[in-house]
Design a protein around this motif. Structure first.
Motif, PDB file in Angstrom:
ATOM      1  N   ILE A 120     -75.562 -38.076  74.919  1.00 26.55           N
ATOM      2  CA  ILE A 120     -74.357 -38.794  74.084  1.00 26.55           C
ATOM      3  C   ILE A 120     -72.934 -38.794  74.842  1.00 26.55           C
ATOM      4  O   ILE A 120     -72.338 -37.776  75.533  1.00 26.55           O
ATOM      5  CB  ILE A 120     -74.626 -37.464  72.800  1.00 26.55           C
ATOM      6  N   THR A 121     -72.491 -40.044  74.539  1.00 19.70           N
ATOM      7  CA  THR A 121     -71.116 -39.583  75.300  1.00 19.70           C
ATOM      8  C   THR A 121     -69.761 -40.081  74.601  1.00 19.70           C
ATOM      9  O   THR A 121     -69.905 -40.519  73.425  1.00 19.70           O
ATOM     10  CB  THR A 121     -71.108 -41.142  76.002  1.00 19.70           C
ATOM     11  N   SER A 122     -69.202 -39.467  74.498  1.00 25.47           N
ATOM     12  CA  SER A 122     -67.489 -39.505  73.688  1.00 25.47           C
ATOM     13  C   SER A 122     -66.656 -39.955  74.154  1.00 25.47           C
ATOM     14  O   SER A 122     -66.175 -39.457  76.031  1.00 25.47           O
ATOM     15  CB  SER A 122     -67.695 -38.112  73.020  1.00 25.47           C
ATOM     16  N   ASP A 123     -65.095 -40.207  73.678  1.00 23.24           N
ATOM     17  CA  ASP A 123     -64.086 -40.288  74.691  1.00 23.24           C
ATOM     18  C   ASP A 123     -62.914 -39.093  73.753  1.00 23.24           C
ATOM     19  O   ASP A 123     -62.947 -40.328  72.786  1.00 23.24           O
ATOM     20  CB  ASP A 123     -63.865 -41.374  74.973  1.00 23.24           C
ATOM     21  N   GLY A 124     -62.633 -38.700  73.997  1.00 26.61           N
ATOM     22  CA  GLY A 124     -61.755 -38.163  72.976  1.00 26.61           C
ATOM     23  C   GLY A 124     -59.984 -36.980  73.307  1.00 26.61           C
ATOM     24  O   GLY A 124     -59.784 -36.521  74.576  1.00 26.61           O
ATOM     25  N   PHE A 136     -69.452 -42.502  69.251  1.00 26.82           N
ATOM     26  CA  PHE A 136     -70.145 -42.144  70.236  1.00 26.82           C
ATOM     27  C   PHE A 136     -71.446 -42.733  70.527  1.00 26.82           C
ATOM     28  O   PHE A 136     -71.837 -43.413  70.228  1.00 26.82           O
ATOM     29  CB  PHE A 136     -70.458 -40.659  69.863  1.00 26.82           C
ATOM     30  N   GLY A 137     -72.004 -42.703  71.881  1.00 24.68           N
ATOM     31  CA  GLY A 137     -72.670 -43.320  72.444  1.00 24.68           C
ATOM     32  C   GLY A 137     -74.187 -42.060  72.575  1.00 24.68           C
ATOM     33  O   GLY A 137     -73.733 -41.549  72.079  1.00 24.68           O
ATOM     34  N   VAL A 138     -75.311 -43.222  71.981  1.00 20.35           N
ATOM     35  CA  VAL A 138     -76.629 -42.811  72.047  1.00 20.35           C
ATOM     36  C   VAL A 138     -77.070 -43.350  74.039  1.00 20.35           C
ATOM     37  O   VAL A 138     -77.448 -44.383  73.355  1.00 20.35           O
ATOM     38  CB  VAL A 138     -77.505 -42.750  71.032  1.00 20.35           C
ATOM     39  N   ASN A 139     -77.296 -42.636  74.324  1.00 20.67           N
ATOM     40  CA  ASN A 139     -78.675 -43.405  75.933  1.00 20.67           C
ATOM     41  C   ASN A 139     -79.492 -41.858  75.694  1.00 20.67           C
ATOM     42  O   ASN A 139     -79.353 -41.294  76.357  1.00 20.67           O
ATOM     43  CB  ASN A 139     -77.708 -43.121  77.008  1.00 20.67           C
ATOM     44  N   ALA A 177     -69.240 -49.038  76.847  1.00 22.36           N
ATOM     45  CA  ALA A 177     -69.712 -50.172  75.607  1.00 22.36           C
ATOM     46  C   ALA A 177     -68.995 -50.671  75.204  1.00 22.36           C
ATOM     47  O   ALA A 177     -67.419 -51.379  75.439  1.00 22.36           O
ATOM     48  CB  ALA A 177     -69.572 -48.659  74.917  1.00 22.36           C
ATOM     49  N   LYS A 178     -69.452 -51.580  74.445  1.00 19.11           N
ATOM     50  CA  LYS A 178     -68.746 -53.243  74.018  1.00 19.11           C
ATOM     51  C   LYS A 178     -67.785 -53.211  72.511  1.00 19.11           C
ATOM     52  O   LYS A 178     -66.646 -53.621  72.800  1.00 19.11           O
ATOM     53  CB  LYS A 178     -70.322 -53.629  73.651  1.00 19.11           C
ATOM     54  N   LYS A 179     -68.674 -52.183  72.113  1.00 22.09           N
ATOM     55  CA  LYS A 179     -67.905 -52.075  70.294  1.00 22.09           C
ATOM     56  C   LYS A 179     -67.442 -51.202  70.077  1.00 22.09           C
ATOM     57  O   LYS A 179     -66.653 -50.554  69.215  1.00 22.09           O
ATOM     58  CB  LYS A 179     -68.933 -52.232  69.527  1.00 22.09           C
ATOM     59  N   ILE A 180     -67.106 -50.245  71.273  1.00 17.92           N
ATOM     60  CA  ILE A 180     -66.559 -48.677  71.509  1.00 17.92           C
ATOM     61  C   ILE A 180     -65.928 -48.147  71.786  1.00 17.92           C
ATOM     62  O   ILE A 180     -65.961 -48.508  73.970  1.00 17.92           O
ATOM     63  CB  ILE A 180     -67.632 -47.111  70.445  1.00 17.92           C
ATOM     64  N   ARG A 181     -64.837 -46.980  72.456  1.00 16.59           N
ATOM     65  CA  ARG A 181     -64.386 -46.818  73.479  1.00 16.59           C
ATOM     66  C   ARG A 181     -64.500 -45.297  74.113  1.00 16.59           C
ATOM     67  O   ARG A 181     -64.239 -44.743  73.818  1.00 16.59           O
ATOM     68  CB  ARG A 181     -62.415 -46.611  73.020  1.00 16.59           C
ATOM     69  N   VAL A 182     -66.326 -45.781  74.791  1.00 14.17           N
ATOM     70  CA  VAL A 182     -66.618 -45.114  75.428  1.00 14.17           C
ATOM     71  C   VAL A 182     -67.821 -45.545  76.345  1.00 14.17           C
ATOM     72  O   VAL A 182     -68.557 -46.844  76.454  1.00 14.17           O
ATOM     73  CB  VAL A 182     -67.489 -43.519  74.235  1.00 14.17           C
ATOM     74  N   ALA A 183     -68.014 -44.764  77.599  1.00 12.47           N
ATOM     75  CA  ALA A 183     -68.425 -44.674  78.470  1.00 12.47           C
ATOM     76  C   ALA A 183     -70.125 -45.235  77.904  1.00 12.47           C
ATOM     77  O   ALA A 183     -70.232 -43.949  77.152  1.00 12.47           O
ATOM     78  CB  ALA A 183     -68.880 -44.129  80.014  1.00 12.47           C
ATOM     79  N   ALA A 237     -80.217 -45.720  81.507  1.00 14.02           N
ATOM     80  CA  ALA A 237     -80.471 -45.168  79.854  1.00 14.02           C
ATOM     81  C   ALA A 237     -81.838 -46.319  79.571  1.00 14.02           C
ATOM     82  O   ALA A 237     -82.568 -47.036  79.562  1.00 14.02           O
ATOM     83  CB  ALA A 237     -79.930 -44.847  79.568  1.00 14.02           C
ATOM     84  N   ALA A 238     -82.620 -45.928  78.789  1.00 13.97           N
ATOM     85  CA  ALA A 238     -84.544 -45.815  78.446  1.00 13.97           C
ATOM     86  C   ALA A 238     -83.483 -46.894  77.433  1.00 13.97           C
ATOM     87  O   ALA A 238     -83.733 -47.958  77.412  1.00 13.97           O
ATOM     88  CB  ALA A 238     -85.063 -45.591  78.260  1.00 13.97           C
ATOM     89  N   VAL A 239     -82.781 -46.485  76.628  1.00 16.74           N
ATOM     90  CA  VAL A 239     -82.054 -47.352  75.183  1.00 16.74           C
ATOM     91  C   VAL A 239     -80.719 -46.719  75.870  1.00 16.74           C
ATOM     92  O   VAL A 239     -79.798 -45.961  75.498  1.00 16.74           O
ATOM     93  CB  VAL A 239     -82.384 -47.034  73.777  1.00 16.74           C
ATOM     94  N   ASN A 240     -79.827 -48.193  75.037  1.00 14.89           N
ATOM     95  CA  ASN A 240     -77.881 -47.590  75.178  1.00 14.89           C
ATOM     96  C   ASN A 240     -77.357 -47.809  72.958  1.00 14.89           C
ATOM     97  O   ASN A 240     -78.244 -49.347  73.177  1.00 14.89           O
ATOM     98  CB  ASN A 240     -76.976 -48.700  76.338  1.00 14.89           C
ATOM     99  N   ILE A 241     -77.692 -47.494  72.794  1.00 19.89           N
ATOM    100  CA  ILE A 241     -77.182 -47.768  71.805  1.00 19.89           C
ATOM    101  C   ILE A 241     -75.053 -47.241  70.955  1.00 19.89           C
ATOM    102  O   ILE A 241     -75.389 -45.654  71.610  1.00 19.89           O
ATOM    103  CB  ILE A 241     -77.573 -46.415  70.445  1.00 19.89           C
TER     104      ILE A 241
END
Ligand SMILES: Cc1cc2nc3c(=O)[nH]c(=O)nc-3n(C[C@H](O)[C@H](O)[C@H](O)COP(=O)(O)O)c2cc1C
Length: 187
Positions: free
Chosen positions: A20-24, A66-69, A106-112, A117-121
């Protein structure tokens, strides 16, 4: 009653590892989260259950994204680092980059997001629910990409696995016998 961490009954569950990627407030971060679940198709929703004392929780609470990788079989070391250190004390992303792992914006949010990864969401926080000692954060999927050559890592009993053996299907004869038994019990 409690069902504690590392209890032999808890250890019977099999899970994925969501990175789980995040930036805050704690800066760019990545944590390992085995309680990562796809819970709705339309709209696509992902639930992640995160303990409230994690840097990731504070980051997502503030930014609501957040990003789910989904960790691939080649990324177990990344899972151990993301799950073994906190972003309140370590810049895990820089450490992982130095170890050869790669990230992209990320394309639509501000996270790495995590390459390989198997899937990037990419998710926008739609709801948060406190359930016991974890907080379930429900993210609405706004971008998702599949890496078809990557296989998701399995996690079970505190160890990483590669799933590669199919359980044999019953024979045609056995399936027919089962079908007849079930039909006999039709309501
Ligand atoms: C394989 C693995 C799975 C984990 N799953 C979860 C989980 O589902 N929820 C959770 O709150 N912590 C989980 N953890 C622990 C967090 O990843 C760990 O506490 C991490 O240091 C939190 O990072 P942060 O403080 O930078 O957010 C897991 C750790 C590992 C190694």
């Amino acid at each position: 009653m409690d069902l504690p961490w590392n209890d032999e009954r808890s250890n019977k569950f099999m899970t994925n590892v969501g990175l789980i990627t995040s930036d805050g407030p704690f800066g760019a971060d990545v944590m390992a989260c085995e309680w990562t679940h796809h819970i709705s198709y339309s709209p696509g929703l992902i639930a992640v259950c995160i303990s409230p004392n994690k840097a990731t929780y504070e980051n997502i609470k503030q930014t609501k994204e957040f990003g789910v990788n989904l960790c691939s079989t080649e990324q177990s070391i990344m899972s151990s680092i993301a799950g073994g250190y906190t972003g309140s004390m370590y810049n895990k992303i820089n450490a992982l980059e130095e170890l050869g792992f790669e990230f992209y914006g990320a394309k639509k949010i501000r996270v790495a997001m995590i390459k390989g990864a198997a899937v990037n969401i990419e998710c926008i926080l739609s709801k948060q629910i406190t359930l016991g000692d974890h907080i379930t954060l429900v993210g609405e999927v706004i971008e998702a990409s599949n890496n078809s050559d990557k296989v998701p890592l399995a996690y079970h009993g505190g160890r990483y696995f590669i799933l590669n053996t199919n359980v044999a299907k019953p024979s045609q004869e056995e399936r027919e016998r089962i079908r007849k038994v079930v039909e006999k019990h039709k309501k």
